[in-house]
Write a protein that holds these residues in place. Sequence first.
Motif, PDB file in Angstrom:
ATOM      1  N   GLU A  15       0.837  -1.208   0.000  1.00  0.00           N
ATOM      2  CA  GLU A  15       0.000   0.000   0.000  1.00  0.00           C
ATOM      3  C   GLU A  15       0.872   1.259   0.000  1.00  0.00           C
ATOM      4  O   GLU A  15       0.571   2.231  -0.686  1.00  0.00           O
ATOM      5  CB  GLU A  15      -0.923   0.002   1.214  1.00  0.00           C
ATOM      6  N   GLU A  16       1.962   1.228   0.792  1.00  0.00           N
ATOM      7  CA  GLU A  16       2.860   2.384   0.840  1.00  0.00           C
ATOM      8  C   GLU A  16       3.556   2.588  -0.497  1.00  0.00           C
ATOM      9  O   GLU A  16       3.696   3.720  -0.972  1.00  0.00           O
ATOM     10  CB  GLU A  16       3.893   2.205   1.950  1.00  0.00           C
ATOM     11  N   ILE A  17       3.972   1.504  -1.110  1.00  0.00           N
ATOM     12  CA  ILE A  17       4.622   1.609  -2.417  1.00  0.00           C
ATOM     13  C   ILE A  17       3.657   2.197  -3.439  1.00  0.00           C
ATOM     14  O   ILE A  17       4.017   3.071  -4.232  1.00  0.00           O
ATOM     15  CB  ILE A  17       5.142   0.230  -2.878  1.00  0.00           C
ATOM     16  N   GLU A  18       2.407   1.730  -3.421  1.00  0.00           N
ATOM     17  CA  GLU A  18       1.409   2.268  -4.350  1.00  0.00           C
ATOM     18  C   GLU A  18       1.218   3.762  -4.128  1.00  0.00           C
ATOM     19  O   GLU A  18       1.088   4.538  -5.083  1.00  0.00           O
ATOM     20  CB  GLU A  18       0.092   1.517  -4.180  1.00  0.00           C
ATOM     21  N   ALA A  19       1.201   4.182  -2.857  1.00  0.00           N
ATOM     22  CA  ALA A  19       1.051   5.608  -2.553  1.00  0.00           C
ATOM     23  C   ALA A  19       2.261   6.399  -3.043  1.00  0.00           C
ATOM     24  O   ALA A  19       2.118   7.487  -3.608  1.00  0.00           O
ATOM     25  CB  ALA A  19       0.871   5.806  -1.049  1.00  0.00           C
ATOM     26  N   VAL A  20       3.466   5.844  -2.836  1.00  0.00           N
ATOM     27  CA  VAL A  20       4.687   6.507  -3.292  1.00  0.00           C
ATOM     28  C   VAL A  20       4.705   6.615  -4.812  1.00  0.00           C
ATOM     29  O   VAL A  20       5.083   7.640  -5.370  1.00  0.00           O
ATOM     30  CB  VAL A  20       5.944   5.760  -2.785  1.00  0.00           C
ATOM     31  N   VAL A  21       4.281   5.532  -5.488  1.00  0.00           N
ATOM     32  CA  VAL A  21       4.241   5.548  -6.955  1.00  0.00           C
ATOM     33  C   VAL A  21       3.342   6.671  -7.440  1.00  0.00           C
ATOM     34  O   VAL A  21       3.710   7.452  -8.326  1.00  0.00           O
ATOM     35  CB  VAL A  21       3.773   4.185  -7.505  1.00  0.00           C
ATOM     36  N   ARG A  22       2.151   6.782  -6.858  1.00  0.00           N
ATOM     37  CA  ARG A  22       1.223   7.832  -7.273  1.00  0.00           C
ATOM     38  C   ARG A  22       1.801   9.221  -6.998  1.00  0.00           C
ATOM     39  O   ARG A  22       1.659  10.139  -7.798  1.00  0.00           O
ATOM     40  CB  ARG A  22      -0.116   7.678  -6.542  1.00  0.00           C
ATOM     41  N   ARG A  23       2.447   9.359  -5.861  1.00  0.00           N
ATOM     42  CA  ARG A  23       2.900  10.669  -5.414  1.00  0.00           C
ATOM     43  C   ARG A  23       4.241  11.079  -6.017  1.00  0.00           C
ATOM     44  O   ARG A  23       4.474  12.247  -6.313  1.00  0.00           O
ATOM     45  CB  ARG A  23       2.988  10.645  -3.888  1.00  0.00           C
ATOM     46  N   GLU A  24       5.154  10.129  -6.175  1.00  0.00           N
ATOM     47  CA  GLU A  24       6.536  10.469  -6.485  1.00  0.00           C
ATOM     48  C   GLU A  24       7.038   9.995  -7.843  1.00  0.00           C
ATOM     49  O   GLU A  24       8.155  10.323  -8.230  1.00  0.00           O
ATOM     50  CB  GLU A  24       7.480   9.866  -5.416  1.00  0.00           C
ATOM     51  N   TRP A  25       6.251   9.192  -8.565  1.00  0.00           N
ATOM     52  CA  TRP A  25       6.751   8.557  -9.780  1.00  0.00           C
ATOM     53  C   TRP A  25       7.413   9.553 -10.732  1.00  0.00           C
ATOM     54  O   TRP A  25       8.548   9.380 -11.148  1.00  0.00           O
ATOM     55  CB  TRP A  25       5.615   7.812 -10.483  1.00  0.00           C
ATOM     56  N   GLY A  26       6.679  10.602 -11.081  1.00  0.00           N
ATOM     57  CA  GLY A  26       7.201  11.553 -12.056  1.00  0.00           C
ATOM     58  C   GLY A  26       8.474  12.229 -11.594  1.00  0.00           C
ATOM     59  O   GLY A  26       9.405  12.442 -12.379  1.00  0.00           O
ATOM     60  N   GLN A  27       8.555  12.590 -10.308  1.00  0.00           N
ATOM     61  CA  GLN A  27       9.742  13.276  -9.808  1.00  0.00           C
ATOM     62  C   GLN A  27      10.952  12.353  -9.806  1.00  0.00           C
ATOM     63  O   GLN A  27      12.063  12.767 -10.137  1.00  0.00           O
ATOM     64  CB  GLN A  27       9.469  13.803  -8.399  1.00  0.00           C
ATOM     65  N   VAL A  28      10.757  11.082  -9.406  1.00  0.00           N
ATOM     66  CA  VAL A  28      11.883  10.152  -9.372  1.00  0.00           C
ATOM     67  C   VAL A  28      12.353   9.823 -10.787  1.00  0.00           C
ATOM     68  O   VAL A  28      13.553   9.789 -11.067  1.00  0.00           O
ATOM     69  CB  VAL A  28      11.517   8.863  -8.595  1.00  0.00           C
ATOM     70  N   VAL A  29      11.416   9.581 -11.707  1.00  0.00           N
ATOM     71  CA  VAL A  29      11.802   9.321 -13.096  1.00  0.00           C
ATOM     72  C   VAL A  29      12.551  10.523 -13.668  1.00  0.00           C
ATOM     73  O   VAL A  29      13.563  10.364 -14.366  1.00  0.00           O
ATOM     74  CB  VAL A  29      10.569   8.992 -13.967  1.00  0.00           C
ATOM     75  N   ALA A  30      12.069  11.723 -13.363  1.00  0.00           N
ATOM     76  CA  ALA A  30      12.732  12.934 -13.867  1.00  0.00           C
ATOM     77  C   ALA A  30      14.165  13.019 -13.352  1.00  0.00           C
ATOM     78  O   ALA A  30      15.096  13.342 -14.097  1.00  0.00           O
ATOM     79  CB  ALA A  30      11.942  14.170 -13.457  1.00  0.00           C
ATOM     80  N   ALA A  31      14.359  12.733 -12.060  1.00  0.00           N
ATOM     81  CA  ALA A  31      15.706  12.785 -11.489  1.00  0.00           C
ATOM     82  C   ALA A  31      16.609  11.715 -12.106  1.00  0.00           C
ATOM     83  O   ALA A  31      17.777  11.977 -12.407  1.00  0.00           O
ATOM     84  CB  ALA A  31      15.633  12.602  -9.978  1.00  0.00           C
ATOM     85  N   LEU A  32      16.067  10.522 -12.310  1.00  0.00           N
ATOM     86  CA  LEU A  32      16.845   9.440 -12.917  1.00  0.00           C
ATOM     87  C   LEU A  32      17.186   9.760 -14.369  1.00  0.00           C
ATOM     88  O   LEU A  32      18.289   9.488 -14.839  1.00  0.00           O
ATOM     89  CB  LEU A  32      16.064   8.120 -12.838  1.00  0.00           C
ATOM     90  N   MET A  33      16.221  10.349 -15.079  1.00  0.00           N
ATOM     91  CA  MET A  33      16.462  10.736 -16.465  1.00  0.00           C
ATOM     92  C   MET A  33      17.575  11.775 -16.538  1.00  0.00           C
ATOM     93  O   MET A  33      18.434  11.752 -17.424  1.00  0.00           O
ATOM     94  CB  MET A  33      15.168  11.299 -17.066  1.00  0.00           C
ATOM     95  N   GLY A  34      17.599  12.696 -15.578  1.00  0.00           N
ATOM     96  CA  GLY A  34      18.650  13.699 -15.542  1.00  0.00           C
ATOM     97  C   GLY A  34      20.011  13.083 -15.320  1.00  0.00           C
ATOM     98  O   GLY A  34      21.021  13.592 -15.811  1.00  0.00           O
ATOM     99  N   PHE A  35      20.047  11.967 -14.602  1.00  0.00           N
ATOM    100  CA  PHE A  35      21.325  11.300 -14.328  1.00  0.00           C
ATOM    101  C   PHE A  35      21.788  10.439 -15.494  1.00  0.00           C
ATOM    102  O   PHE A  35      22.914  10.567 -15.967  1.00  0.00           O
ATOM    103  CB  PHE A  35      21.203  10.446 -13.063  1.00  0.00           C
ATOM    104  N   CYS A  36      20.909   9.540 -15.973  1.00  0.00           N
ATOM    105  CA  CYS A  36      21.368   8.560 -16.958  1.00  0.00           C
ATOM    106  C   CYS A  36      21.051   8.947 -18.405  1.00  0.00           C
ATOM    107  O   CYS A  36      21.591   8.355 -19.333  1.00  0.00           O
ATOM    108  CB  CYS A  36      20.791   7.175 -16.647  1.00  0.00           C
ATOM    109  N   GLY A  37      20.164   9.942 -18.607  1.00  0.00           N
ATOM    110  CA  GLY A  37      19.892  10.407 -19.965  1.00  0.00           C
ATOM    111  C   GLY A  37      19.183   9.404 -20.837  1.00  0.00           C
ATOM    112  O   GLY A  37      19.176   9.532 -22.063  1.00  0.00           O
TER     113      GLY A  37
END
Length: 381
Positions: A15-37
Amino acid sequence: MTDRLETIRRNDAREEIEAVVRREWGQVVAALMGFCGDLALAEDVLQEALITALDSWSKQGVPQAPRAWLLKVARNRAIDQIRRTANFARKRPDVEAFYLAGVAEPEQDEEIGDDRLRLIFTCCHPALSESAQVALTLKIVAGVATSEIARAFLVSEETMAQRLVRAKRKISAAAIPYQVPGPGLWPDRLQSVLAVLYLIFNEGYAVTTGVEVTRADLCAEAIRLAETLQKLLPNEPEVLGLQALMLLHDARSAARTGSVGELITLEHQDRSLWRRDQIETGKGLLISALSRGQVGSYQVQAAISAVHADAETFGATDWQEICLLYERLEQLQPSPVVALNAAVALSFAHSPHAGLCKLQILAAEGTLANYQPFHVAHADI
């Protein structure tokens, strides 16, 4: 008993992971994209991090900073994958700089900054079709389910899934840069970026998945990104119009749900709960936009919202003015959904029969056959 506790802990972690995915997915993907391109790699390593989290969090509990935890694990996965590819020599300086900067092991949530805006511009590259730009950004930045994006575009889930796959491949093949482009490239991307920001806001304002009716975090993020955009383009009237539209809608958020979380329609909302300061700010932005003499669809939609905001009661709403505004909106942005809203306004301004006639034309066209609000409006009128 031990097995039961293990199951409970695992369910809590899920349940916590699902909440984190909804809340943070875009920000984490954006940060990872900035790192690995690499967008595909960023999504892959985040998926792996989520699988690891399910196992780890169910045993050790959810960490204090789940976003930072996911970012750390996903980045380490990305480094491992980069090392195993022929591109490692090219990526090595980035990896070394990454470790030297000390960001490999974040203790707390990191400030994402405008990585999300860069990701939006990457997804809204003119090499992709406009529908693919919007769909891909909703999927990656806002974490909207493919099924819900398909519903918004009135296509099947399978069709939308194929579009998303093709769009990701094209970003990789064309080596589309992860950046906010220079001013000379804005005209080719601005409309898609505005559409994406508004759809992110709408996903927060009227959540399409999960049990929540609204998601204030998505609404706030869309408004923040629009403000950032406005600083980049201070004289662009449609950016001001979108800002005004989101602020005017968001000003009503406290009145949209009841004591047990049920949705309250505009007609029955307690208007004393509307944020008048935010309404005035939105109206000020709208006036500034309209004064530039280049009226666009977001300005017209904001004007419709402003008419609602000015009415002391639902019965006092100036429906004649709203009908005129919808006529203008249909000229600027013809679509079945705009026509549906215009029909509802017509039923209040003139008569239910007038609205019903317009709805029957839409019914004959068949484009809204699977669109629930159409059937609700049809039944109500």
